[in-house]
Design an enzyme around this catalytic site. Structure first.
Site, short mmCIF file in Angstrom:
data_model
loop_
_atom_site.label_atom_id
_atom_site.label_comp_id
_atom_site.label_asym_id
_atom_site.label_seq_id
_atom_site.Cartn_x
_atom_site.Cartn_y
_atom_site.Cartn_z
CG LEU A 1 -1.86 -1.17 1.50
CD1 LEU A 1 -2.78 -0.73 2.59
CD2 LEU A 1 -2.77 -1.41 0.18
CE LYS A 2 4.03 3.30 -4.39
NZ LYS A 2 5.51 3.56 -4.30
CG ASN B 1 7.19 6.30 -2.89
OD1 ASN B 1 6.19 5.78 -2.96
ND2 ASN B 1 8.37 5.96 -3.41
CG ASP C 1 12.61 2.58 -3.48
OD1 ASP C 1 13.43 2.50 -4.40
OD2 ASP C 1 11.30 2.49 -3.84
CE LYS D 1 11.56 1.16 -7.24
NZ LYS D 1 11.19 2.63 -6.90
C1 NPQ Z 1 8.29 2.86 -5.44
N1 NPQ Z 1 7.12 2.26 -7.53
O1 NPQ Z 1 8.59 1.53 -5.17
C2 NPQ Z 1 8.00 3.19 -6.81
C3 NPQ Z 1 7.56 4.56 -7.09
C4 NPQ Z 1 6.91 5.27 -8.04
C5 NPQ Z 1 5.64 0.37 -8.18
O2 NPQ Z 1 5.58 1.56 -6.19
C6 NPQ Z 1 5.74 6.85 -12.54
C7 NPQ Z 1 6.77 6.30 -12.82
C8 NPQ Z 1 5.19 7.28 -11.41
C9 NPQ Z 1 7.25 5.53 -11.96
C10 NPQ Z 1 5.18 6.56 -9.23
C11 NPQ Z 1 6.14 1.43 -7.20
C12 NPQ Z 1 5.66 6.54 -10.41
C13 NPQ Z 1 6.79 5.74 -10.48
C14 NPQ Z 1 5.95 6.13 -8.00
C15 NPQ Z 1 7.66 5.33 -9.31
O3 NPQ Z 1 8.80 3.59 -4.69
MG MG Z 2 9.42 2.49 -3.37
#
Ligand code: NPQ
Ligand code: MG
Length: 369
Positions: free
Chosen positions: A162-163, A191, A239, A263
């Site tokens: 979950l974000k 994030n 991350d 990543k």
């Molecule tokens: C992370 N990704 O783990 C990233 C963050 C993230 C799948 O959660 C456009 C392109 C918008 C890449 C927003 C996932 C984004 C992006 C968030 C990556 O933090």
């Molecule tokens: Mg992340």
């Protein structure tokens, strides 16, 4: 191998639903691909960033500029270009890992294809399939969230992420835990949305049995993560903070994290990603592969990496349909909660010309021999 052509293809793919994180909301993936044609094979890579420097300090137009003026000239000047030689050739240029990753990855793809070797084999894969998790964006209501999560669980995803952000943390986590039970493998990703002053608040997440909380604090705040780790029971995963194998070694030594999200784009490519895997494995730190909403091109390459032995947690590598109605490659589909590791030469996927035509915005040659 001789480089004949380096081409940048700008693409824009609509997302099946908006993706909202503490960094903002996206309705499309707007990025670019790099195609490198050599005398032996061609290779592809996908830029991991966004049009804006919101998740990472890197962004598409900046990457294009640095590729054109600083990176491509150094690579084409190499007497015998090969993936293993790219990082050293580019070391005079500071930062710009995502831009550097493009060149190394496209050349690595071409090199593997020229040797008819799957990228997974080259990297040291020990698995044919990898468990798929899914990253769930912030929604307008808790009801929307529960519906979304329920749909993903029906599809077979083995882990939900979950974000979260201030104002969208305890409530959604509690609701999802309550609705789907203790068996659900659940984690959260902030994030960088919090500060150390929020430690008392974040500690309230401990009761929900999260596998990890990802990047609660600023990317450069290792010390803050060390302090936060002292008050949280939930393991911290880094991350944004991890940009190299050295960063991983430092974070582990300081006690800033117990898990690492790898990543490839953020760390400069698959070779440095493998070194991070190795450092973490040596310390008994579990890793998993993060995602940047990759199309089939980046997704195939991430699957190759996630097949390494230290990738013991479910990855942010979902089926194509999680993000796209139509992918740039043959779609990846879930099979019993896993995705197959491609076993063809290089990344093992081909870019579909019709899909590329549909979603490409422009093409620009960065080098032609
Ligand atoms: C992370 N990704 O783990 C990233 C963050 C993230 C799948 O959660 C456009 C392109 C918008 C890449 C927003 C996932 C984004 C992006 C968030 C990556 O933090
Ligand atoms: Mg992340």
């Amino acid at each position: 191998m001789k480089i004949e052509l380096i081409e940048l293809v700008e693409v824009r793919l609509p997302l099946v639903r908006p993706f909202r994180t503490s960094c903002g909301t996206d309705t499309a993936r707007h990025t670019f691909l790099l195609r490198v044609v050599t005398d032996a094979a061609e290779g592809w890579a996908e830029f991991g960033g966004d049009p804006g420097p919101v998740y990472s300090p890197e962004f598409a137009a900046g990457a294009e500029r640095v590729l054109l003026d600083h990176l491509v000239p150094r690579v084409v000047a190499l007497h015998r270009p090969s993936a293993a030689r790219i990082a050293e050739a580019l070391s005079p240029i500071k930062g710009h890992h995502m831009a550097k990753a493009l060149l190394e990855t496209a050349i690595l793809d071409a090199e593997c294809r020229a040797h008819a070797m799957p990228l997974a084999t080259y990297l040291g894969a020990v698995r044919d399939r990898v468990p798929a998790g899914v990253s769930v964006g912030i929604t307008d209501t808790i009801a929307d969230l529960l519906k979304t999560v329920s749909g993903y669980l029906e599809e077979g995803y083995v882990r939900i992420k979950l974000k979260i952000e201030p104002g969208w943390d305890l409530e959604p986590v509690r609701a999802v835990r309550h609705e789907f039970g203790d068996e659900l493998v659940l984690q959260a990703d902030a994030n960088t949305a919090y500060s150390l002053a929020d430690a008392g608040h974040l500690r309230r997440l401990d009761e929900f049995g999260l596998v990890q909380i990802e990047q609660p604090l600023d990317a450069d705040d290792l010390r803050g993560h060390v302090e936060l780790a002292k008050v949280l029971r939930t393991p911290i995963c880094l991350d944004e903070s991890i940009r190299s194998a050295r960063d991983a070694a430092t974070a582990i030594a300081l006690g800033a994290c117990r898990i690492v999200n790898v990543k490839p784009s953020r760390v400069g490519g698959y070779l440095e990603a493998r070194r991070i895997h190795d450092v973490c494995a040596a310390h008994g730190i579990p890793v998993w592969c993060g995602g940047m909403l990759e199309t089939g091109i980046g997704r195939a390459q991430n699957l190759a990496l996630a097949a390494l032995p230290g990738f013991v947690l479910p990855n942010d590598i979902s089926a194509s349909s999680r993000y796209y109605a139509e992918d740039l490659t043959e779609p990846f589909e879930l099979d019993n909660g896993s995705l197959p590791v491609p076993d063809g030469p290089g990344s093992g996927v081909t870019v579909l010309p019709a899909a590329l035509r549909r979603y490409s915005v422009s093409t620009r040659a960065l080098y032609a021999r």
